[in-house]
Design a protein around this motif. Structure first.
Motif: not given
Length: 269
Positions: A12-17, A94-100, A118-122, A53-54
């Motif tokens: 979650a922290a990495l996706v937010g970054l 980013p659209a792929v990540a956002a869909s996940a 899905l979280a890892l895909t983000e 994410l949180w």
């Protein structure tokens, strides 16, 4: 085996970054991708997405994540052939990540994938997608279209696409994608050390470029080992330890250092 609780927090922290720092910094390096005056619009979607994410999975989290999907789709719509394959891949991922993200925050197993996947895909499509394609394209442009740079700028998008296809087709396709992506990223690192860094006088920029290139030597080897371990008996790290090693190093050592360095070097010419 899925992700441990501490690994989920780290993801979650990495996706937010990626959403709040890496992508907006990187967008300024692609001419016309997202005009400076519209940066607040990016954060209007990215901040709620990062907040989601949180929160517990459910309608509220999914609704906030949907705002990020909307700006990611707006970014996808700005992809133009004149920008090149690498830059267009950076704008699309980013659209792929956002869909996940939307599916995972809703607790919905999109296309049958586990929520951990899905979280890892983000994370994957912010770093091995957006940042990797962006840097490969920048390296190629800086290198004047020489063979190594051109190959990196094609191999990284091809590898990213094959990895995505492997999710649906099978593990051997995913392995092929990991191999092509690794080759492309190693080429980008080599051109960075051979051509980009020597042409840069600023010590801080040189240090950031050196770190970003050196990190790839290790992180992409881990990615390749992970993919090989899926189809053979070769030992590989657990998902959680891949996040803690490959994921953290790619996010901080490669992606963040790269976009900071290239903001100092300059974007696409």
């Amino acid at each position: 085996m899925g992700l441990t609780e501490w690994a989920r927090v780290l993801v979650a922290a990495l996706v937010g970054l990626g959403m709040l720092v890496v992508v907006p910094l990187g967008l300024r390096l692609i001419p016309g991708a997202w005009p400076a005056g519209r940066i607040p619009w990016w954060f209007a979607g990215a901040v709620p997405g990062a907040v989601s994410l949180w929160l517990p999975r459910g309608p509220v989290a999914a609704g906030l994540a949907t705002l990020y999907l909307l700006v990611a789709l707006a970014l996808l719509a700005r992809a133009r052939p004149r920008l090149g394959v690498a830059a267009c891949t950076a704008l699309a991922t980013p659209a792929v990540a956002a869909s996940a993200l939307v599916a995972e925050r809703a607790g919905y197993r999109l296309m049958g994938f586990r929520l951990d996947v899905l979280a890892l895909t983000e994370a994957h499509f912010h770093y091995a997608g957006f940042a990797a394609a962006l840097v490969a394209g920048l390296v190629s442009a800086f290198d004047g279209g020489n063979r190594a740079g051109r190959t990196a700028a094609l191999a990284v998008p091809a590898g990213t696409g094959l990895v995505l296809a492997g999710f649906f087709v099978g593990e051997w396709v995913e392995l092929a994608g990991a191999a092509v992506l690794t080759a492309g990223m190693w080429l980008a690192a080599w051109v960075t050390l051979r051509a980009v860094r020597p042409a840069t006088a600023d010590p801080l920029t040189r240090a950031l470029l050196a770190v970003s290139a050196a990190v790839l030597a290790v992180t992409m080897l881990l990615a390749l080992d992970w993919a090989v371990g899926h189809v053979t008996a070769v030992p590989r790290l657990s998902l959680s330890w891949m996040v803690a090693t490959h994921g953290v190093a790619n996010a901080l050592g490669f992606a963040l250092c790269s976009v900071l360095a290239w903001r100092r070097v300059g974007g696409f010419s």
